[in-house]
Design a protein around this motif. Structure first.
Motif, PDB file in Angstrom:
ATOM      1  N   LEU A   7      41.382  14.196  42.290  1.00  0.00           N
ATOM      2  CA  LEU A   7      41.727  15.338  41.442  1.00  0.00           C
ATOM      3  C   LEU A   7      43.120  15.859  41.794  1.00  0.00           C
ATOM      4  O   LEU A   7      43.436  16.043  42.981  1.00  0.00           O
ATOM      5  CB  LEU A   7      40.731  16.485  41.624  1.00  0.00           C
ATOM      6  CG  LEU A   7      41.081  17.702  40.764  1.00  0.00           C
ATOM      7  CD1 LEU A   7      40.504  17.557  39.362  1.00  0.00           C
ATOM      8  CD2 LEU A   7      40.620  18.999  41.400  1.00  0.00           C
ATOM      9  N   LEU A   9      45.724  19.070  40.603  1.00  0.00           N
ATOM     10  CA  LEU A   9      45.960  20.265  39.785  1.00  0.00           C
ATOM     11  C   LEU A   9      47.449  20.540  39.811  1.00  0.00           C
ATOM     12  O   LEU A   9      48.040  20.619  40.895  1.00  0.00           O
ATOM     13  CB  LEU A   9      45.219  21.480  40.355  1.00  0.00           C
ATOM     14  CG  LEU A   9      43.707  21.349  40.561  1.00  0.00           C
ATOM     15  CD1 LEU A   9      43.166  22.620  41.230  1.00  0.00           C
ATOM     16  CD2 LEU A   9      42.988  21.086  39.245  1.00  0.00           C
ATOM     17  N   LYS A  11      49.729  23.291  39.596  1.00  0.00           N
ATOM     18  CA  LYS A  11      49.449  24.705  39.816  1.00  0.00           C
ATOM     19  C   LYS A  11      50.379  25.587  38.967  1.00  0.00           C
ATOM     20  O   LYS A  11      51.354  25.104  38.389  1.00  0.00           O
ATOM     21  CB  LYS A  11      49.627  25.017  41.302  1.00  0.00           C
ATOM     22  CG  LYS A  11      48.622  24.290  42.211  1.00  0.00           C
ATOM     23  CD  LYS A  11      48.907  24.659  43.669  1.00  0.00           C
ATOM     24  CE  LYS A  11      47.944  24.000  44.624  1.00  0.00           C
ATOM     25  NZ  LYS A  11      48.266  24.363  46.042  1.00  0.00           N
ATOM     26  N   VAL A  42      41.615  29.323  34.855  1.00  0.00           N
ATOM     27  CA  VAL A  42      40.928  29.344  36.153  1.00  0.00           C
ATOM     28  C   VAL A  42      40.260  30.703  36.393  1.00  0.00           C
ATOM     29  O   VAL A  42      40.941  31.699  36.659  1.00  0.00           O
ATOM     30  CB  VAL A  42      41.909  29.025  37.299  1.00  0.00           C
ATOM     31  CG1 VAL A  42      41.159  28.919  38.626  1.00  0.00           C
ATOM     32  CG2 VAL A  42      42.664  27.733  37.009  1.00  0.00           C
ATOM     33  N   HIS A  50      36.489  26.230  44.302  1.00  0.00           N
ATOM     34  CA  HIS A  50      37.406  25.146  44.643  1.00  0.00           C
ATOM     35  C   HIS A  50      37.894  25.271  46.085  1.00  0.00           C
ATOM     36  O   HIS A  50      37.968  24.286  46.820  1.00  0.00           O
ATOM     37  CB  HIS A  50      38.587  25.155  43.668  1.00  0.00           C
ATOM     38  CG  HIS A  50      39.628  24.130  43.983  1.00  0.00           C
ATOM     39  ND1 HIS A  50      39.438  22.796  43.719  1.00  0.00           N
ATOM     40  CD2 HIS A  50      40.850  24.229  44.566  1.00  0.00           C
ATOM     41  CE1 HIS A  50      40.506  22.114  44.118  1.00  0.00           C
ATOM     42  NE2 HIS A  50      41.371  22.961  44.638  1.00  0.00           N
ATOM     43  N   ALA A  81      44.736  20.167  34.928  1.00  0.00           N
ATOM     44  CA  ALA A  81      43.871  19.370  35.808  1.00  0.00           C
ATOM     45  C   ALA A  81      43.948  17.908  35.389  1.00  0.00           C
ATOM     46  O   ALA A  81      43.866  17.582  34.197  1.00  0.00           O
ATOM     47  CB  ALA A  81      42.430  19.871  35.708  1.00  0.00           C
ATOM     48  N   HIS A 128      47.837  20.561  43.725  1.00  0.00           N
ATOM     49  CA  HIS A 128      46.711  20.300  44.615  1.00  0.00           C
ATOM     50  C   HIS A 128      46.372  18.828  44.467  1.00  0.00           C
ATOM     51  O   HIS A 128      46.431  18.287  43.359  1.00  0.00           O
ATOM     52  CB  HIS A 128      45.489  21.137  44.218  1.00  0.00           C
ATOM     53  CG  HIS A 128      44.245  20.684  44.927  1.00  0.00           C
ATOM     54  ND1 HIS A 128      43.952  21.062  46.218  1.00  0.00           N
ATOM     55  CD2 HIS A 128      43.263  19.827  44.554  1.00  0.00           C
ATOM     56  CE1 HIS A 128      42.830  20.469  46.598  1.00  0.00           C
ATOM     57  NE2 HIS A 128      42.387  19.704  45.600  1.00  0.00           N
ATOM     58  N   SER A 130      43.285  16.044  46.025  1.00  0.00           N
ATOM     59  CA  SER A 130      42.090  15.892  46.871  1.00  0.00           C
ATOM     60  C   SER A 130      42.460  15.223  48.192  1.00  0.00           C
ATOM     61  O   SER A 130      43.300  14.313  48.221  1.00  0.00           O
ATOM     62  CB  SER A 130      41.041  15.028  46.178  1.00  0.00           C
ATOM     63  OG  SER A 130      40.674  15.567  44.941  1.00  0.00           O
ATOM     64  N   GLU A 139      35.419  17.756  43.868  1.00  0.00           N
ATOM     65  CA  GLU A 139      36.414  18.423  43.035  1.00  0.00           C
ATOM     66  C   GLU A 139      36.454  17.843  41.610  1.00  0.00           C
ATOM     67  O   GLU A 139      36.578  18.594  40.643  1.00  0.00           O
ATOM     68  CB  GLU A 139      37.793  18.315  43.699  1.00  0.00           C
ATOM     69  CG  GLU A 139      37.859  19.123  44.995  1.00  0.00           C
ATOM     70  CD  GLU A 139      39.164  18.925  45.766  1.00  0.00           C
ATOM     71  OE1 GLU A 139      40.014  18.139  45.318  1.00  0.00           O
ATOM     72  OE2 GLU A 139      39.314  19.563  46.824  1.00  0.00           O
ATOM     73  N   TRP A 143      35.687  20.245  38.280  1.00  0.00           N
ATOM     74  CA  TRP A 143      36.681  20.544  37.236  1.00  0.00           C
ATOM     75  C   TRP A 143      36.444  19.780  35.938  1.00  0.00           C
ATOM     76  O   TRP A 143      36.950  20.176  34.886  1.00  0.00           O
ATOM     77  CB  TRP A 143      38.092  20.244  37.766  1.00  0.00           C
ATOM     78  CG  TRP A 143      38.542  21.226  38.809  1.00  0.00           C
ATOM     79  CD1 TRP A 143      38.260  21.191  40.148  1.00  0.00           C
ATOM     80  CD2 TRP A 143      39.322  22.417  38.624  1.00  0.00           C
ATOM     81  NE1 TRP A 143      38.829  22.266  40.792  1.00  0.00           N
ATOM     82  CE2 TRP A 143      39.488  23.032  39.888  1.00  0.00           C
ATOM     83  CE3 TRP A 143      39.918  23.015  37.500  1.00  0.00           C
ATOM     84  CZ2 TRP A 143      40.207  24.219  40.071  1.00  0.00           C
ATOM     85  CZ3 TRP A 143      40.645  24.201  37.686  1.00  0.00           C
ATOM     86  CH2 TRP A 143      40.779  24.781  38.945  1.00  0.00           C
TER      87      TRP A 143
END
Ligand code: TYD
Length: 151
Positions: A7, A9, A11, A42, A50, A81, A128, A130, A139, A143
Motif C-alpha cells: 500500500l 498513500l 499524503k 480520510v 491505519h 491510495a 506512506h 507498507s 493496510e 484501504w
C-alpha cells in the motif's frame, strides 16, 4: 522473491504541492504494476486505525491531523491510495521512498527529494509505504475492497 502487494498513500503534502505525478513516475520506475488507485477522504477513525501501532507516540495527534489534510486545507481530507504489485514489491517501494525522516532520506529517494520537516517539527514525507508483509496485508485490506484491486 515473493510476489507481493504493497500500500502506498500519497499524503496531503504530496497532493497540495502537486507532487502526485512525480511520485507515481518514481513508483512506476520500479517496474512494479499499479493494481489499485483511488482518492480517499480520510476519516478520523480510518487515520487512527491505519496508525494504531503509533498511538502512544508524542507525535501521534499531529500525525492524525497531517494525514487528514488539516495542515494543508485540503477539501474532504483527501489522499491518493495506491496498491503496487510484483516481486519484492514491499522492499522495492520502501527503498525508493527513503527514510522516514526526510532529512535523513537519501538523495534521489521520494522523501529525500520532496520531503521536509516543518518549523512545527512535523515530518512531511510525501508518501506512506507498507513496511513488511503483515502490515501490507492489513493496510491493503483497510484501504481497499477486494474488488478494487485489479491484479
Ligand atoms: P513510521 O511508521 O515510524 O514510519 P514510516 O512512515 O517510514 O513507515 O511513522 C509513521 C509516520 O509518522 C511517518 O511517516 C511520519 C510520522 N513521524 C513523525 O512525524 N515523527 C517521527 O519522529 C516519526 C518516527 C514518524
Amino acid at each position: 522473491m515473493a510476489i507481493e502487494q504493497t500500500l502506498i498513500l500519497i499524503k496531503p503534502d504530496g497532493l497540495f504541492r502537486r507532487l502526485t505525478g512525480l511520485t507515481i513516475d518514481r513508483l512506476d520506475s520500479t517496474g512494479l504494476e499499479m493494481v489499485g488507485a483511488k482518492m480517499v477522504s480520510v476519516s478520523e477513525d480510518l487515520a487512527r486505525e491505519h496508525y494504531k501501532s503509533l498511538s502512544d507516540k508524542p507525535f501521534f495527534p499531529n500525525l492524525i491531523r497531517y494525514i487528514r489534510g488539516e495542515f494543508h486545507g485540503l477539501k474532504d481530507s483527501r489522499i491518493l491510495a495506491l496498491v503496487y504489485r510484483g516481486e519484492g514489491a514491499i522492499a522495492k517501494v520502501r527503498l525508493i521512498a527513503g527514510a522516514t525522516n526526510p532529512e535523513q532520506a537519501a538523495p534521489g529517494t521520494i522523501r529525500g527529494s520532496f520531503g521536509r520537516i516543518t518549523t512545527a517539527q512535523q515530518f512531511e514525507n510525501v508518501i506512506h509505504a507498507s513496511s513488511d508483509p503483515v502490515d501490507a496485508k492489513r493496510e491493503v485490506e483497510l484501504w481497499f475492497k477486494p474488488q478494487e484491486i485489479l491484479a
